[in-house]
Design a protein around this motif. Structure first.
Motif, mmCIF file in Angstrom:
data_model
loop_
_atom_site.group_PDB
_atom_site.id
_atom_site.type_symbol
_atom_site.label_atom_id
_atom_site.label_comp_id
_atom_site.label_asym_id
_atom_site.label_seq_id
_atom_site.Cartn_x
_atom_site.Cartn_y
_atom_site.Cartn_z
ATOM 1 N N GLY A 321 6.553 -15.599 13.746
ATOM 2 C CA GLY A 321 6.782 -15.760 15.173
ATOM 3 C C GLY A 321 5.831 -16.755 15.793
ATOM 4 N N GLU A 322 4.551 -16.691 15.419
ATOM 5 C CA GLU A 322 3.559 -17.600 15.985
ATOM 6 C C GLU A 322 3.855 -19.044 15.592
ATOM 7 O OE1 GLU A 322 -0.258 -16.292 14.772
ATOM 8 O OE2 GLU A 322 -0.116 -14.332 15.746
ATOM 9 N N ALA A 323 4.208 -19.274 14.323
ATOM 10 C CA ALA A 323 4.447 -20.644 13.858
ATOM 11 C C ALA A 323 5.694 -21.244 14.486
ATOM 12 C CB ALA A 323 4.568 -20.649 12.332
ATOM 13 N N VAL A 324 6.756 -20.463 14.563
ATOM 14 C CA VAL A 324 8.021 -20.981 15.083
ATOM 15 C C VAL A 324 7.930 -21.264 16.573
ATOM 16 C CG1 VAL A 324 10.420 -20.340 15.576
ATOM 17 C CG2 VAL A 324 9.476 -19.962 13.294
ATOM 18 N N PHE A 325 7.206 -20.425 17.320
ATOM 19 C CA PHE A 325 7.220 -20.542 18.772
ATOM 20 C C PHE A 325 6.176 -21.504 19.331
ATOM 21 C CE2 PHE A 325 10.288 -17.282 18.580
ATOM 22 C CZ PHE A 325 10.937 -17.284 19.797
ATOM 23 N N VAL A 326 5.453 -22.216 18.455
ATOM 24 C CA VAL A 326 4.587 -23.304 18.927
ATOM 25 C C VAL A 326 5.124 -24.661 18.487
ATOM 26 C CG1 VAL A 326 2.545 -21.847 19.005
ATOM 27 C CG2 VAL A 326 3.056 -23.127 16.912
ATOM 28 N N ALA A 327 6.148 -24.652 17.609
ATOM 29 C CA ALA A 327 6.692 -25.905 17.084
ATOM 30 C C ALA A 327 7.794 -26.437 18.003
ATOM 31 C CB ALA A 327 7.249 -25.683 15.677
#
Length: 614
Positions: A321-327
């Motif tokens: 979730g963290e990686a996808v929602f900052v990209a």
């Protein structure tokens, strides 16, 4: 049968526990002796299963629409008929399965029941008390529920046997793609009135009258059906409906997910056995050696298999979730640990967070609730209005004795009066006879109307003096196009092949890659269809309202079937066509079974069920 396969049966249990307002549909048993809605062979379609399935389907539509729908609207859309037809088809298959002796054995049935999470303890063991409680709340005996599990399983086996292996041949997709994806390149020039050596002369009245007489159909008052009507719509009542603030706030809170949503992203997830495998795949994409689609295909998957749809950060959870929602949108992130192990995520779009306060939502909420209440008010009046009509009331008297409004119109296909915009009104207005008595009919928005055909007026020509300006314009355009067509006829053969348009004083433009459903600006509506009927190098003259178009087909290009995008479309076409064919096979089989096992429906019982939904 997997857990998911039992979901529809479990939904019935949960729905029966929730529908308190209908008393578990106990009230549908009429006098207490009628429990059967109909039969299919020796199989019974019960009142309860029809009512539960109807309620479930209404719930599905409401969830999709994001708002409540009335039962009248559901019936207008044919939902009740679809539900009944589906149940009849299911019971016909049940009858066939019993004839063949196809059923789920006791051991497999037990395994199926033990696997349902709602019947399990925290450690995964079977909870007998939870099972009995669910049956009690659903007003089902254990034997009835277990029989429904057996029936559904056997039904699915029979369906699988019918459609397994049903597939469209690859030549079907290739032929379709060749047809749809074929492209045309053309050169276009326009011939206008100012290109005529001798301008179109002015016409005298003798010429115009002759043109008017020859084209009289273009200058007619339409035949009309003179109709008197009374009608009532929710919009007519909406200003008189009061919605208290408590109801408004409760509705806002109940729909908070609609008004306040966290950011969501359109995501695809491709899992790998190890993080190293995922990194190797990502490196290949970064070097341009492979696309995401290529990697998916190499894994023996389709894009539909890795598509997660739109998800929130909480739904992805953890590092994913963290990686996808900052990209940014369009990027590929990973490798990231997920519930599938190491995975790569492709972000296809971002749905921004939405926050709407109660005050901002209030106008729309009030209008929606008032409209729904107005529809219910109208529904309650239908019986009284029917009684008035049965007693001989006219449509004029309806307007005096009820909230309906009276009106008249000369109806024809292009009538512009507000009521003529309703398809339901148009259908009745087109068929009604002077001998027919007015009846209450429903409109698409929940309104009602009743009409009477007073008389009919034949189509009549508009007087020449009234339409003279239009006749003059039409004759001038017609004469101009006739002269331009003569000019075009002399140019067609000279422009074939590779001749330069400007050598003939024509200002031309090129259009490349035209598809059969493509759009080309500033050409007649039939331009594309005519271009696709030409041979390469040929020229055609196409008449428009006041000019002529010259067009030459320069090239014909077949689609590149090796292109990854085309291959993806090809697989999608094959999948959809195969699914449609499988559905046709199933429907044909189900229809044939209904010929083998006679169907009867108790209309009185059906009406009783519907009455509970009003």
């Amino acid at each position: 049968m997997s857990k998911g396969k039992t979901s529809s049966i479990l939904v019935w249990i949960l729905m029966a526990m929730l529908i308190v307002g209908l008393g578990g549909f106990g009230a549908l048993n009429l006098s207490g002796t009628v429990t059967t809605l109909g039969t299919v062979g020796d199989e019974e379609v019960t009142l309860n299963e029809y009512a539960l399935e109807l309620q479930r389907e209404i719930g599905v539509i409401e969830a999709q629409a994001g708002q409540a729908i009335s039962f009248a609207d559901a019936r207008a859309g044919g939902l009740d008929q679809a539900v009944l037809a589906n149940l009849i088809a299911q019971h016909a298959m049940d009858a066939e399965n019993r004839r063949m002796g196809l059923s789920l054995g006791d051991e497999n049935l037990a395994q199926e029941l033990f696997s349902i999470p709602e019947f399990q303890n925290a450690d995964g063991s079977f909870n007998r008390d939870a099972y009995s409680y669910a049956m009690e709340q659903a007003r089902l005996s254990e034997a009835e529920f277990e029989e429904s599990v057996r029936d559904e399983t056997a039904r699915r086996w029979l369906q699988a046997g019918l459609i397994t292996g049903v597939a469209m041949p690859e030549t079907y997709a290739n032929t379709l793609l060749n047809y749809v994806g074929e492209e045309r390149d053309v050169t276009i020039a326009r011939l206008d009135a100012d290109m005529l050596v001798v301008p179109t002369p002015a016409a005298d009245d003798v010429t115009l009258r002759a043109f008017y007489d020859a084209n009289l159909d273009n200058y007619m008052h339409p035949a009309t059906r003179n109709i008197s009507y009374a009608w009532l719509t929710p919009d007519m009542l909406i200003d008189t409906v009061e919605i208290d603030e408590t109801t408004l706030r409760e509705t806002y809170e109940a729909r908070s997910g609609e008004y306040n949503r966290a950011e969501r992203r359109l995501v695809e997830r491709l899992g790998f056995a190890t993080e190293e495998d995922a990194q190797l795949a990502l490196d290949r994409m970064n070097r341009g050696e492979a696309s995401f689609e290529t990697i998916v295909d190499e894994r023996g998957l389709q894009l539909a298999d890795v598509d997660m749809g739109d998800v929130s950060q909480n739904e992805l959870g953890g590092a994913a979730g963290e990686a996808v929602f900052v990209a940014p949108s369009g990027s590929i992130v990973g490798p990231v640990n997920s519930d599938l192990g190491a995975a790569l995520f492709r972000i296809n779009g971002i749905l921004p967070a939405q926050s709407t306060t109660f005050e901002d939502a209030l106008p729309v909420l009030r209008e929606e609730l008032a409209a729904e209440r107005a529809r219910r008010i109208i529904d309650t009046q239908i019986g009284d209005i029917d009684d008035l009509l049965a007693a001989g009331a006219t449509v004029e008297e309806l307007a005096k004795e009820t909230e309906m409004e009276f009106g008249t119109l000369g109806w024809h296909a292009n009538a512009l009066e507000p009521i003529a915009g309703y398809e339901a009104f148009r259908a009745v207005a087109a068929q009604v006879k002077t001998s027919d008595f007015p009846q209450v009919e429903q409109l698409e928005d929940g309104g009602i109307f009743a009409l009477r055909l007073d008389d009919e007026t034949d189509a009549t020509p508009k007087p020449f003096e009234e339409v003279r300006p239009q006749v003059l314009t039409d004759w001038t355009n017609s004469e101009t196009v006739r002269r331009l067509q003569e000019m075009a006829d002399g140019l067609v053969t000279q422009l074939e092949g590779t001749a330069a348009f400007d050598a003939f004083g024509l200002e031309a433009r090129s259009e490349a890659g035209i598809l059969r459903d493509g759009f080309v600006a500033e050409v007649p509506a039939n331009f594309v269809s005519q271009i696709f009927g030409l041979e390469a190098g040929k020229v055609i003259a196409i008449q428009a309202q006041d000019h002529v178009i010259l067009a030459r087909l320069d090239a014909v290009r077949a689609p590149d079937l090796t292109n990854p995008n085309t291959q993806q479309m090809r697989q999608l076409v094959l999948q959809q066509a195969s699914e449609a064919l499988a559905l046709d096979v199933y429907q044909a089989y189900a229809a044939d079974l209904q010929n083998v096992y006679p169907v009867t429906v108790n209309q009185q019982a059906l009406n009783a069920v519907h009455a509970q939904f009003q």
